[in-house]
Design a protein around this motif. Structure first.
Motif, short mmCIF file in Angstrom:
data_model
loop_
_atom_site.label_atom_id
_atom_site.label_comp_id
_atom_site.label_asym_id
_atom_site.label_seq_id
_atom_site.Cartn_x
_atom_site.Cartn_y
_atom_site.Cartn_z
N GLU A 128 71.16 78.79 0.48
CA GLU A 128 70.84 79.19 1.84
C GLU A 128 70.91 80.71 2.01
N ASN A 129 71.88 81.35 1.38
CA ASN A 129 71.99 82.81 1.45
C ASN A 129 70.80 83.47 0.79
N ARG B 12 67.81 82.19 0.52
CA ARG B 12 66.64 81.94 1.36
C ARG B 12 66.61 82.87 2.57
N VAL B 13 67.77 83.14 3.15
CA VAL B 13 67.85 84.00 4.34
C VAL B 13 67.72 85.46 3.96
N GLY B 14 68.42 85.88 2.94
CA GLY B 14 68.49 87.30 2.60
C GLY B 14 67.65 87.67 1.50
#
Length: 80
Positions: free
Chosen positions: A75-76, A78-80
């Motif tokens: 998730e990190n 994908r976001v960053g």
């Protein structure tokens, strides 16, 4: 030794045929449903947009701390 080369040639022809099929059909290769998608607490699959079964046995089986860490990292990324 001849068996090795015959087998290698057969596999090479099969792989060439599959790759030509993908190229000529002009379709993208996409991932399968399930896996980390099934435990990501998402409502829909990221690949096919189908609803994910909330009672999937993968959620229980992969609910270990290591799997949670992998999900957080995913998730990190994908976001960053």
């Amino acid at each position: 030794m001849a068996t090795f080369f015959l087998t290698f040639a057969a596999l090479l022809i099969i792989m060439l045929g599959m790759s030509l099929g993908v190229i000529l059909m002009n379709k993208r290769i996409k991932g399968s449903c399930g896996g980390l998608n099934a435990i990501a607490d998402a409502d829909q699959c990221l690949v096919c947009n189908k609803e994910i079964d909330p009672n999937s046995p993968l959620r229980e089986r992969l609910a270990c701390p290591r799997a949670r860490k992998m999900l957080e990292q995913m998730e990190n990324d994908r976001v960053g």
